[in-house]
Design a protein around this motif. Structure first.
Motif, short mmCIF file in Angstrom:
data_model
loop_
_atom_site.label_atom_id
_atom_site.label_comp_id
_atom_site.label_asym_id
_atom_site.label_seq_id
_atom_site.Cartn_x
_atom_site.Cartn_y
_atom_site.Cartn_z
N ASN A 120 17.22 -6.95 -6.47
CA ASN A 120 16.86 -5.71 -5.78
C ASN A 120 15.61 -5.09 -6.42
OD1 ASN A 120 16.61 -3.18 -4.72
ND2 ASN A 120 18.76 -2.60 -5.01
N PRO A 121 14.50 -5.10 -5.70
CA PRO A 121 13.25 -4.64 -6.34
C PRO A 121 13.27 -3.16 -6.70
CG PRO A 121 12.93 -4.98 -3.98
CD PRO A 121 14.31 -5.48 -4.30
N ARG A 122 14.06 -2.35 -5.98
CA ARG A 122 14.13 -0.93 -6.30
C ARG A 122 14.92 -0.68 -7.59
NH1 ARG A 122 13.19 -1.64 -1.28
NH2 ARG A 122 15.22 -2.60 -0.93
N ALA A 123 15.96 -1.50 -7.77
CA ALA A 123 16.71 -1.42 -9.03
C ALA A 123 15.82 -1.88 -10.18
CB ALA A 123 17.97 -2.26 -8.94
N GLN A 124 15.05 -2.93 -9.91
CA GLN A 124 14.12 -3.41 -10.95
C GLN A 124 13.11 -2.32 -11.30
OE1 GLN A 124 12.51 -6.89 -9.05
NE2 GLN A 124 14.21 -8.21 -9.66
N GLU B 193 4.19 -5.64 -21.75
CA GLU B 193 5.17 -6.54 -21.16
C GLU B 193 5.86 -5.90 -19.95
OE1 GLU B 193 9.25 -8.74 -22.13
OE2 GLU B 193 8.13 -8.06 -23.90
N LEU B 194 6.10 -4.59 -20.06
CA LEU B 194 6.75 -3.88 -18.94
C LEU B 194 5.84 -3.84 -17.73
CD1 LEU B 194 8.37 -1.02 -21.02
CD2 LEU B 194 9.61 -2.78 -19.76
N CYS B 195 4.53 -3.69 -17.99
CA CYS B 195 3.57 -3.70 -16.88
C CYS B 195 3.59 -5.05 -16.19
CB CYS B 195 2.17 -3.41 -17.39
SG CYS B 195 1.96 -1.72 -17.92
N GLN B 196 3.70 -6.10 -17.01
CA GLN B 196 3.75 -7.46 -16.43
C GLN B 196 5.01 -7.61 -15.58
OE1 GLN B 196 3.19 -9.80 -19.92
NE2 GLN B 196 0.96 -9.75 -19.72
N GLN B 197 6.13 -7.11 -16.12
CA GLN B 197 7.38 -7.17 -15.34
C GLN B 197 7.20 -6.46 -14.01
OE1 GLN B 197 10.80 -5.67 -17.41
NE2 GLN B 197 10.48 -6.99 -19.19
N ALA B 198 6.55 -5.28 -14.06
CA ALA B 198 6.34 -4.51 -12.84
C ALA B 198 5.47 -5.30 -11.87
CB ALA B 198 5.69 -3.17 -13.18
N ASP C 39 4.79 -8.42 -6.98
CA ASP C 39 4.31 -9.59 -6.25
C ASP C 39 5.44 -10.26 -5.47
OD1 ASP C 39 1.89 -9.00 -7.24
OD2 ASP C 39 1.89 -10.53 -8.83
N LYS C 40 6.67 -10.17 -6.00
CA LYS C 40 7.79 -10.81 -5.31
C LYS C 40 8.46 -9.86 -4.32
CE LYS C 40 10.47 -13.62 -7.87
NZ LYS C 40 11.35 -13.94 -9.03
N PHE C 41 7.91 -8.64 -4.20
CA PHE C 41 8.57 -7.60 -3.41
C PHE C 41 8.87 -8.05 -1.98
CE2 PHE C 41 9.03 -3.76 -0.92
CZ PHE C 41 9.72 -2.92 -1.77
N ASP C 42 7.89 -8.68 -1.36
CA ASP C 42 8.03 -9.04 0.05
C ASP C 42 9.03 -10.17 0.28
OD1 ASP C 42 6.30 -7.06 0.84
OD2 ASP C 42 4.53 -8.33 0.55
N GLU C 43 9.37 -10.88 -0.80
CA GLU C 43 10.36 -11.95 -0.65
C GLU C 43 11.76 -11.39 -0.46
OE1 GLU C 43 10.15 -14.58 -4.03
OE2 GLU C 43 7.95 -14.64 -3.91
N GLY D 230 9.41 1.25 -2.71
CA GLY D 230 9.37 0.65 -4.04
C GLY D 230 8.11 -0.14 -4.34
N LYS D 231 7.48 -0.68 -3.26
CA LYS D 231 6.32 -1.54 -3.53
C LYS D 231 5.18 -0.74 -4.16
CE LYS D 231 3.67 -5.29 -1.51
NZ LYS D 231 3.29 -6.05 -0.32
N ARG D 232 4.92 0.43 -3.55
CA ARG D 232 3.83 1.26 -4.06
C ARG D 232 4.16 1.75 -5.48
NH1 ARG D 232 3.66 5.54 -0.25
NH2 ARG D 232 5.02 6.68 -1.67
N GLU D 233 5.42 2.11 -5.71
CA GLU D 233 5.84 2.58 -7.03
C GLU D 233 5.67 1.49 -8.09
OE1 GLU D 233 7.35 3.17 -4.21
OE2 GLU D 233 7.73 5.34 -4.11
N LEU D 234 6.03 0.24 -7.71
CA LEU D 234 5.87 -0.87 -8.65
C LEU D 234 4.38 -1.12 -8.92
CD1 LEU D 234 8.66 -3.27 -7.39
CD2 LEU D 234 8.41 -2.46 -9.75
#
Lengths: 722, 218
Positions: B151-155, B175-180, B185-189, B201-205
């Motif tokens: 779940n990208p919003r939980a992430q 590292e957290l920025c990379q995680q974000a 990038d995987k949001f649309d999947e 969530g996409k804009r927030e990430l």
């Protein structure tokens, strides 16, 4: 058949054709528009919000009988019958503000509250433990509030011209007979309870609720934490000892167990002392707390602790051989508290509780031995009943039992005296909100002392008027009774309860995180115990002919806004008090009274270095002492009291905190009084000895570590444990 | 005759029972269009009212409560009012959160919103509430990720919480920025369950993943 066709046709036509226009204006009782109100047709999706002018328009295709609902946060909802379709519906709708206890006037005269759950409070529980100079002691922190006097040789709370014995401590509504640790004569003591046990504290400097009796001056009401949120293990490594505490959770329940060991030996070896310690202070305490939720909203709380402490100390005292008094103290104590709270309905809460205190002192004074044994219990059944939206009724029945014994063993003397006291009490008190702006508390307490064979009835009245959103004025009045001191009751039971009457006027301004409070009070004492010797003893005659008064003004200002990352409060107390009690020859200023008390507490958070620095400055104007070499009584004047205290806490890791503190960093030589020799010397003078603190300064360093599953926790609230 | 009765019946059903039906979807659709356009606190209040109306009728649906809570939480962040008023917004959010969790106790999205709610409480008074509500928010995110690790919003909530802590402790957030960035990038999947399920969530990430860049300018 024709009829059915007609019916179907007409229904269809309604679906297609009838559109209604419903409009209106929503205002409050002052005629002001309420934007953002929710207006809708019940049971349907159709509705609208009011715009900035309070207007709304709903267009709907619905047909039939409906109800129009108008809802707005903090206001009573209204409903209108609606027959659709309609084109003429247009109303001005006035909503009445709903009664909101949080926004209404509150009973506040005399009380300082520290709470996490309530919104507008003067202090947070964290404030108590992060105050420099308080050394993690509840009464130490409360001494930075107005209405208190700093009495260095005692460490206890002295409130508005009252003696320390005039403050009663309650935990979860149950009396604590011995709230302080045993200490040597003229040395400061500490409270027995760890401040982290409590999530709510009410410190009342007068005019308190009828729920609390047996206190002439002040009630300190401590409420223990509810359910812990997570299993964890806390470790504390300190310059004066160590502690360990573990919390385990189960379904709707939790247990916390802790062990604490203090030994001042290594510290005393390093830091020079004014006293000679033959054996350092050692304290060991074990405690267990259990929480269990029951039913839908019931809660069972159990807490017990056992402790032991000891020390041997030699002080200068001209009344003993070679001017030496050797004090060898051993204390054992236990405290248990059991509380059960359950709602009986959504309007009625029942609380049943009991507490038990056991305390045993064995004190060697040179070759003599003094002993004191106390056991006391308190049982209470109480209810809180929300009679109506604006009326709350609290009532309770209480039983108290106390056994007390003193013994003195010397070469020529083996003296023992004791008493047993049983008291029964009932109280009832009602909070009535006449309007949102006016609240009145009317109550009374009846109490019976078996030992003194006396009934007392104490009326308590309190009222508050909220002038505007930020400002409130209040007043309180009440009678307060208290048994004479245990020291007198062992010798004489032919006594009455002592009495104090309180009159309080108060004004409070709270806006955001700024608070200004001013209180004026007058207190009248009556039936105080007097005796005809210099000390209470067996042959002494006692009566209740003593009287006294206290009046003054307390001012408090707190501001968390002006200085970024900074937070400070300032307290000032003006006090005039005289009394004729104990062995006083007439009305005189008691030795614990100082006319002006001032304190400034400042805390600053440095985010870059994740550290908080705290400073506390305290001032007490000169107190009195009785100079035996001069005329008059209590006419001698001490130096003013000054102390600047500091602490620093550093958040090293999420779960690791380092902490350091120092009291009286400027090293001011404070004196707390004089002891005089019993007999004058050859030149007719009484020799005197200054009472000074055990050390001018106290230093402390510690490290606090928390282990928990997700390491989110730390002991930030524990940075000032010692 | 029978056919007519049936027709009458259908008409009545059409009027009185919306739950889960196309009327509900339509009302939600309209509310979400409004929600997307919200800018100011009054806008969000209006949207919250609309979701509340739907929640009152569609008693078995958790999404109206989800969005109503979301509106009030956002209001607590953006409205320039004192902490006490913010707490009244969050009191409203809490009511919807409680209702939502009763209806959808195993829904990852619901627990994500619960975590967001706790963050709202924290932000009102970080000094005294930081520890307690930081922990509660962390626990709620943990539940959300356990139910659905993708779940990208939980992430997002997880990374946001971690970043807050890291910045407080002066730790490196690269590292957290990379995680974000990965989550972004995987949001649309991540599959969209329906038109009315949460999609934010996409804009927030995106914002989180670029916070390292702005950080280095300090």
């Amino acid at each position: 058949m024709k009829i059915f066709t007609f019916l179907v046709c007409s229904l269809l036509s309604i679906q297609v054709l009838a559109q209604s226009n419903i409009q209106g204006l929503v205002i409050d009782d002052q005629g002001q528009p309420l934007p953002g109100a929710n207006v809708y047709i019940q049971g349907t999706f159709d509705g609208a919000s009011t715009d900035l002018e309070g207007k709304f328009v709903i267009k709907t295709d619905l047909e039939g009988d409906f109800k129009l609902a108008i809802e707005f946060l903090g206001f009573q909802s209204r409903f209108y019958d609606l027959v659709l379709p309609t084109n003429s519906w247009n109303e001005t709708i006035e909503l009445k503000e709903r009664f909101n206890e949080l926004k209404a006037a509150t009973i506040s005269a005399g009380a300082f509250e520290a709470s996490d759950t309530k919104k507008a409070v003067v202090l947070r529980p964290l404030d108590i433990v992060t105050t420099a100079g308080a050394s993690g002691d509840i009464s130490g922190a409360l001494q930075t509030l107005p209405g208190t006097s700093t009495v260095g040789e005692s460490g206890k709370l002295f409130v508005r011209g009252g003696d320390s014995e005039e403050t009663a401590t309650y935990i979860d509504g149950l009396l604590v007979y011995k709230p302080y640790n045993s200490a040597a004569p003229n040395t400061a003591t500490r409270g027995r309870f760890n401040p982290f046990m409590f999530s709510g504290t009410v410190f009342s400097t007068g005019g308190y609720s009828a729920e609390y009796g047996q206190a002439l001056s002040s009630a300190l009401v401590l409420n223990t934490n509810d359910m812990p949120e997570q299993a964890q293990l806390n470790l504390g490594i300190m310059s004066v000892g160590g502690d360990i505490a573990g919390t385990a959770l189960w379904d709707r329940g939790a247990v916390t167990a802790s062990l604490n060991y203090l030994n001042l030996g290594p510290y005393l070896a390093v830091v020079p002392q004014n006293y000679s310690w033959d054996k350092p202070v050692q304290t060991a305490t074990g405690a267990i707390g259990i929480r269990q939720k029951t039913g839908k909203a019931g809660m069972l709380k159990f807490y017990t602790n056992v402790g032991e402490s000891s020390f041997v100390l030699t002080q200068n005292n001209s009344n003993y051989e070679e001017n030496r008094l050797k004090v060898d103290l051993r204390n054992r104590n236990a405290f248990t508290n059991l509380n059960y709270l359950t709602p009986l309905s959504d309007k009625l809460i029942l609380k049943v509780g009991g507490s038990y205190t056991l305390d045993e002192d064995r004190i060697g004074l040179n070759s003599d031995e003094y002993r004191e044994d106390l056991s006391g219990w308190h049982g209470k059944v109480s209810t809180i009943w929300q009679v109506a939206e604006r009326v709350k009724l609290r009532s309770g029945i209480e039983m108290f039992g106390q056994e007390y014994a003193q013994g003195y063993l010397a070469d020529s003397l083996d003296f023992q005296a004791d008493f047993t006291e049983n008291r029964q009490a009932v109280y009832m008190e009602s909070d009535v909100h006449l309007t949102n702006r006016i609240v009145a508390r009317i109550g009374g307490r009846g109490e019976h002392s078996q030992l003194l064979d006396q009934w007392t009835v104490s009326p308590r009245l309190s009222t508050a008027y909220k002038i505007n959103e930020y400002t409130q004025v209040s007043a309180a009045y009440g009678w307060f009774y208290q048994n004479p001191l245990d020291d007198y009751l062992i010798y004489s039971t032919n006594l009455k309860l002592e009495r104090a009457d309180h009159y309080i006027l108060s004004a409070q301004y709270v806006k955001g995180s700024r608070t200004l409070r001013a209180e004026a009070y007058y207190k009248n004492y009556d039936d105080l115990v007097k005796y005809d010797a210099s000390k209470p003893a067996f042959q002494t005659t006692y009566d209740n002919s003593g009287t006294g008064f206290a009046y003054g003004v307390d001012v408090f200002w707190r501001d968390k806004t002006t200085i970024k990352n900074g937070d400070y409060w300032v307290s000032y107390s003006f006090l005039e008090s005289e009394r004729d009690y104990r062995d006083y020859p007439g009305e005189a200023v008691p030795t614990f009274v100082s006319k002006h008390n001032f304190s400034l507490v400042y805390k600053h958070w440095f985010s870059k270095i994740r550290s908080q620095v705290g400073l506390t400055y305290m001032y007490g104007s000169p107190r009195r002492y009785n100079d035996l070499n001069e005329d008059g009584f209590n006419e001698g004047r001490l130096k003013a009291y000054n102390s600047l205290n500091m602490n620093v806490s550093f958040l090293y890791r999420q779960n690791i905190i380092f902490f350091a503190s120092a009291t009286n960093v400027l090293g001011v030589k404070n004196e707390f009084g004089y002891t005089f020799s019993n007999q004058p010397n050859s030149s007719g003078e009484y020799t005197k000895e200054a009472i000074v603190p055990g050390a001018d300064r106290f230093f402390f360093i510690g490290c606090f570590i928390t282990f928990s599953k997700n390491s989110q926790l730390n002991q930030l609230d524990k940075i000032n444990d010692q | 005759m029978k056919r007519t009765l049936l027709l009458v019946g259908i008409l009545f059903v059409g009027i009185t029972s919306f739950a889960g039906g196309p009327e509900y979807e339509k009302a939600m659709g309209q509310a979400l269009v409004k929600f997307e356009k919200c800018q100011s606190a009054p806008d969000f209040r209006e949207a919250a009212n609309q979701f509340e109306r739907i929640a009152n009728v569609a008693q078995g649906e958790w999404l109206p409560s989800y969005y109503r809570a979301h509106c009030f939480i956002i209001m607590s962040f953006i409205d320039k009012v004192d902490g006490e008023t913010k707490d009244t917004y969050l009191d409203e959010a809490e009511k919807s959160i409680t209702k939502m969790l009763e209806l959808a106790p195993d829904e990852s999205e619901a627990h994500t919103m619960h975590a967001f709610y706790y963050s709202g409480r924290l932000v009102v008074d970080p000094g005294t509430r930081g520890m307690k509500f930081g922990m509660l928010s962390g626990q709620a995110v943990g539940k959300a990720l356990k139910l659905d690790p993708n779940n990208p919003r939980a992430q997002y909530m997880q990374i946001q919480n971690e970043m807050g802590k890291a910045q407080f402790f002066g730790k490196d957030i690269t590292e957290l920025c990379q995680q974000a960035k990965i989550a972004h990038d995987k949001f649309d999947e991540y599959p969209v369950v329906s038109k009315i399920h949460p999609t934010w969530g996409k804009r927030e990430l995106q914002n989180l993943s670029t916070s390292c860049n702005t950080e280095s300018h300090d």
